[in-house]
Design a protein around this motif. Sequence first.
Motif, PDB file in Angstrom:
ATOM      1  N   TYR A  53       0.834  -1.204   0.000  1.00 24.63           N
ATOM      2  CA  TYR A  53       0.000   0.000   0.000  1.00 24.63           C
ATOM      3  C   TYR A  53       0.871   1.257   0.000  1.00 24.63           C
ATOM      4  O   TYR A  53       0.637   2.197  -0.772  1.00 24.63           O
ATOM      5  N   ASP A  54       1.871   1.267   0.876  1.00 26.55           N
ATOM      6  CA  ASP A  54       2.746   2.441   0.956  1.00 26.55           C
ATOM      7  C   ASP A  54       3.478   2.676  -0.358  1.00 26.55           C
ATOM      8  O   ASP A  54       3.690   3.823  -0.778  1.00 26.55           O
ATOM      9  N   ARG A  55       3.853   1.614  -1.036  1.00 28.52           N
ATOM     10  CA  ARG A  55       4.557   1.754  -2.311  1.00 28.52           C
ATOM     11  C   ARG A  55       3.649   2.379  -3.363  1.00 28.52           C
ATOM     12  O   ARG A  55       4.041   3.301  -4.086  1.00 28.52           O
ATOM     13  N   TYR A  56       2.419   1.901  -3.450  1.00 34.24           N
ATOM     14  CA  TYR A  56       1.472   2.471  -4.410  1.00 34.24           C
ATOM     15  C   TYR A  56       1.163   3.931  -4.074  1.00 34.24           C
ATOM     16  O   TYR A  56       1.070   4.788  -4.959  1.00 34.24           O
ATOM     17  N   ARG A  57       0.998   4.186  -2.793  1.00 35.68           N
ATOM     18  CA  ARG A  57       0.652   5.551  -2.377  1.00 35.68           C
ATOM     19  C   ARG A  57       1.786   6.528  -2.693  1.00 35.68           C
ATOM     20  O   ARG A  57       1.537   7.631  -3.188  1.00 35.68           O
ATOM     21  N   LYS A  58       3.019   6.123  -2.437  1.00 40.43           N
ATOM     22  CA  LYS A  58       4.153   7.007  -2.722  1.00 40.43           C
ATOM     23  C   LYS A  58       4.271   7.270  -4.224  1.00 40.43           C
ATOM     24  O   LYS A  58       4.511   8.399  -4.657  1.00 40.43           O
ATOM     25  N   ARG A  59       4.105   6.226  -5.028  1.00 42.79           N
ATOM     26  CA  ARG A  59       4.144   6.426  -6.479  1.00 42.79           C
ATOM     27  C   ARG A  59       3.042   7.381  -6.924  1.00 42.79           C
ATOM     28  O   ARG A  59       3.263   8.266  -7.760  1.00 42.79           O
ATOM     29  N   TYR A  81      -3.377   5.086  -7.091  1.00 45.84           N
ATOM     30  CA  TYR A  81      -4.320   5.178  -5.973  1.00 45.84           C
ATOM     31  C   TYR A  81      -5.377   4.073  -6.061  1.00 45.84           C
ATOM     32  O   TYR A  81      -5.845   3.557  -5.033  1.00 45.84           O
ATOM     33  N   GLN A  82      -5.749   3.706  -7.282  1.00 49.26           N
ATOM     34  CA  GLN A  82      -6.675   2.582  -7.441  1.00 49.26           C
ATOM     35  C   GLN A  82      -6.023   1.276  -6.984  1.00 49.26           C
ATOM     36  O   GLN A  82      -6.690   0.406  -6.415  1.00 49.26           O
ATOM     37  N   ASN A  83      -4.722   1.155  -7.225  1.00 49.19           N
ATOM     38  CA  ASN A  83      -4.002  -0.022  -6.731  1.00 49.19           C
ATOM     39  C   ASN A  83      -4.014  -0.073  -5.204  1.00 49.19           C
ATOM     40  O   ASN A  83      -4.050  -1.158  -4.613  1.00 49.19           O
ATOM     41  N   CYS A  84      -3.978   1.117  -4.581  1.00 51.23           N
ATOM     42  CA  CYS A  84      -4.038   1.157  -3.111  1.00 51.23           C
ATOM     43  C   CYS A  84      -5.323   0.506  -2.604  1.00 51.23           C
ATOM     44  O   CYS A  84      -5.320  -0.212  -1.592  1.00 51.23           O
ATOM     45  N   GLY A 113      -7.462  -5.036   3.026  1.00 57.59           N
ATOM     46  CA  GLY A 113      -7.540  -4.213   4.219  1.00 57.59           C
ATOM     47  C   GLY A 113      -7.629  -2.728   3.933  1.00 57.59           C
ATOM     48  O   GLY A 113      -7.860  -1.930   4.842  1.00 57.59           O
ATOM     49  N   PHE A 114      -7.437  -2.317   2.666  1.00 58.03           N
ATOM     50  CA  PHE A 114      -7.457  -0.894   2.312  1.00 58.03           C
ATOM     51  C   PHE A 114      -8.510  -0.606   1.240  1.00 58.03           C
ATOM     52  O   PHE A 114      -8.406   0.375   0.514  1.00 58.03           O
ATOM     53  N   GLU A 115      -9.522  -1.468   1.155  1.00 61.16           N
ATOM     54  CA  GLU A 115     -10.548  -1.298   0.128  1.00 61.16           C
ATOM     55  C   GLU A 115     -11.324   0.005   0.281  1.00 61.16           C
ATOM     56  O   GLU A 115     -11.834   0.552  -0.704  1.00 61.16           O
ATOM     57  N   ASN A 116     -11.419   0.525   1.479  1.00 63.11           N
ATOM     58  CA  ASN A 116     -12.183   1.750   1.736  1.00 63.11           C
ATOM     59  C   ASN A 116     -11.277   2.886   2.226  1.00 63.11           C
ATOM     60  O   ASN A 116     -11.725   3.764   2.965  1.00 63.11           O
ATOM     61  N   ALA A 157      -6.915   7.407  -0.474  1.00 63.04           N
ATOM     62  CA  ALA A 157      -6.840   6.968  -1.865  1.00 63.04           C
ATOM     63  C   ALA A 157      -8.078   7.397  -2.644  1.00 63.04           C
ATOM     64  O   ALA A 157      -7.985   7.851  -3.793  1.00 63.04           O
ATOM     65  N   LYS A 158      -9.244   7.280  -2.019  1.00 63.17           N
ATOM     66  CA  LYS A 158     -10.477   7.674  -2.705  1.00 63.17           C
ATOM     67  C   LYS A 158     -10.486   9.176  -2.995  1.00 63.17           C
ATOM     68  O   LYS A 158     -10.902   9.612  -4.080  1.00 63.17           O
TER      69      LYS A 158
END
Length: 302
Positions: free
Chosen positions: A41-47, A64-67, A72-75, A79-80
Amino acid sequence: MRKLIHPLTLMLLLTVFLTPALRVRGGNPGTAQVVAVDEEYDRYRKRGDDLFKEGKYLEARRQYQNCLEVPGFENDTYAKEQIQECTTGLTLRKQADDAIRQGKGAEALKLMNQLLNLNPDDLITKGQFADYYEREGNQFFNQKQYVAARESYTKALNYTNTRQETLRLQIQTIDSISRPSKQVGLKVVTGLVAVGAGAYALLLRNDYNTKLSALNQISQTADPTGSGTIDTPDAYRQYNEAYRAAEAAQQKNGLFKACVGVAAVATVAELYLLLHKPKPKTTALQWKPSSQSWGLAIGYTF
């Protein structure tokens, strides 16, 4: 005999190794929230954050969609929200691009300003601002509207770090064109001298003619028969004053001639400067703005 691991110790070890890593969000231990950490999650968010700063909203939205696809991070709220920001950015950019293609400059600038309000770090939008103002400056330059061109180039400088040297060179070119030459200064000086000397000579001549006319009028009044005799003291006093004034004006005849001479010389010099324009200096390399795109057009003279 080997001792068996105590059941309590075994449960403690399993808890340590099987429970996901935890991090604490918030500064107050009493109210801190415990949030699960996930490297994916952190990797996707940083990118996504890095791409968002560059203004690459389509690529950032995918991250952000990958996040949201990480278990556990569907909501995930962050990211939304960023997905919505990216969608808004894509919409504004498309509208701005369409406005530029249609020649609607004011509308394009308004939309690009909205993009910077959405994301002040948007490098792509800043580049679009720089392109717009540089193209505008090139058009003004080719129309010889140098003041407006300089203003546009200066605005472009505020939005780019990669084209600073090119834009400053264009501004220097305008400054060199706008700077008055030495010959222009000579024309101004000779013109002022000619006008000033001529005006003063005319003033001297008018003063002499006025006083001579006044003397003639008093002479006819005081001695109408032309006998050379003035009967009354008052008439003699008036005649004497008029005579002295005319004589003083006549003594300035030398100054009058000098002024006429100076005016004549200055006029000849002015005509010479007007008829003999200096030839522009040419160099092998010639720099001029490109009218259709940003940058400089370079020509070579053989």
